[in-house]
Design an enzyme around this catalytic site. Structure first.
Site, PDB file in Angstrom:
ATOM      1  N   ASP A 198       0.928  -1.050  -0.166  1.00 16.01           N
ATOM      2  CA  ASP A 198      -0.120  -0.073   0.111  1.00 16.01           C
ATOM      3  C   ASP A 198       1.045   1.056   0.065  1.00 16.01           C
ATOM      4  O   ASP A 198       1.999   1.254   0.326  1.00 16.01           O
ATOM      5  CB  ASP A 198      -0.813   0.047   1.224  1.00 16.01           C
ATOM      6  CG  ASP A 198      -1.562   1.192   1.389  1.00 16.01           C
ATOM      7  OD1 ASP A 198      -2.523   1.597   0.532  1.00 16.01           O
ATOM      8  OD2 ASP A 198      -1.525   1.815   2.368  1.00 16.01           O
ATOM      9  N   ASP A 204      -0.169   4.912   0.694  1.00 16.27           N
ATOM     10  CA  ASP A 204      -0.481   6.211   1.605  1.00 16.27           C
ATOM     11  C   ASP A 204      -0.425   5.556   3.056  1.00 16.27           C
ATOM     12  O   ASP A 204      -1.309   4.633   3.343  1.00 16.27           O
ATOM     13  CB  ASP A 204      -1.723   6.864   1.480  1.00 16.27           C
ATOM     14  CG  ASP A 204      -1.537   7.281   0.036  1.00 16.27           C
ATOM     15  OD1 ASP A 204      -0.625   8.156  -0.086  1.00 16.27           O
ATOM     16  OD2 ASP A 204      -2.331   7.278  -1.045  1.00 16.27           O
ATOM     17  N   ASP A 214      -1.301  -0.819   6.223  1.00 16.78           N
ATOM     18  CA  ASP A 214      -1.394   0.065   7.514  1.00 16.78           C
ATOM     19  C   ASP A 214      -2.857   0.256   8.024  1.00 16.78           C
ATOM     20  O   ASP A 214      -3.090   0.743   9.105  1.00 16.78           O
ATOM     21  CB  ASP A 214      -0.909   1.342   7.249  1.00 16.78           C
ATOM     22  CG  ASP A 214      -1.713   2.472   6.281  1.00 16.78           C
ATOM     23  OD1 ASP A 214      -2.235   3.429   6.894  1.00 16.78           O
ATOM     24  OD2 ASP A 214      -1.934   1.830   5.134  1.00 16.78           O
TER      25      ASP A 214
END
Length: 225
Positions: A7, A9, A166
């Site tokens: 991922d 961001d 995240d």
């Protein structure tokens, strides 16, 4: 060989402050002032388009969602060009994987333009040459589409892929894709979310606890490796 899908961001880079500010400005322009970081944090891990669709309905914004998306992307790009921080241990992790010729990709809910701007601005584009935007698939996270497309472009079986994420929606998407998950919660208070239960390795304290060496050792020992 194992493949690693990142991922972007909140995982590789700390772009959330720029996403928050660009979203706040966009909402304010359309008559919704006072959008807070706390409100924004509830949408971390959900694609920008999906977020704007929810906010448009919630606040009764008359403008088309395509217009809102274009405005927020323009604001975000302007902010991101002033600097986006790469988490130091994450850069070390990517560099180590690259040195070992591990296939890697980025799979993000951001727009293609935003992904390219951030990767180029941080120099990660030299290490991560395969990238998939949620704009290029039917459904964003927590659907598995963006991860499955990344695996396809890498020529990897989903079972041979590990996702680095995240957020809970991202971890859920990894599980739905049949991939392993290495979780580094951006918002550490979400570490107890059931979606993270399927993560094979989790740094509950987020980036302050993340170790490139520990992550590399775990990836190297993954059954598909």
């Amino acid at each position: 060989m194992i493949s690693v899908i990142f991922d972007l961001d909140g995982t590789l880079v700390d772009s959330e402050p720029n996403y928050y500010e660009s979203g706040r400005r966009t909402l304010e322009r359309h008559g919704v002032p006072g959008f807070t970081w706390e409100q924004h944090s509830r949408f971390i891990g959900i694609g920008t388009l999906e977020t704007l669709e929810i906010l448009k309905e919630r606040y009764g914004i008359p403008a088309p969602v395509e217009q809102l998306l274009a405005e927020q992307n323009a604001a975000y790009l302007a902010l991101s060009r002033t600097g986006t921080e790469v988490f130091p241990e994450m850069r070390k992790f990517v560099e180590r994987l690259h040195a070992e010729d591990v296939p890697m990709a980025v799979a993000s809910g951001s727009s293609r333009e935003a992904i390219e701007a951030v990767l180029a601005g941080t120099g990660l584009d030299a290490l991560l040459t395969v990238a998939v935007s949620a704009e290029e698939v039917a459904h964003g996270k927590p659907a598995p589409d963006v991860f499955l497309e990344a695996a396809r472009r890498l020529g990897s079986d989903p079972a041979d892929c590990v996702v680095v994420e995240d957020t809970a929606p991202g971890a859920e998407a990894a599980r739905a894709a049949g991939m392993g998950c290495l979780a580094v919660p951006y918002v550490t208070t979400t570490a107890g979310d059931p979606a993270f239960a399927s993560a094979g390795l989790m740094f509950r304290g987020g980036q302050r606890e993340f170790s490139a060496e520990t992550a590399y050792e775990w990836v190297s020992e993954h059954p598909a490796a």
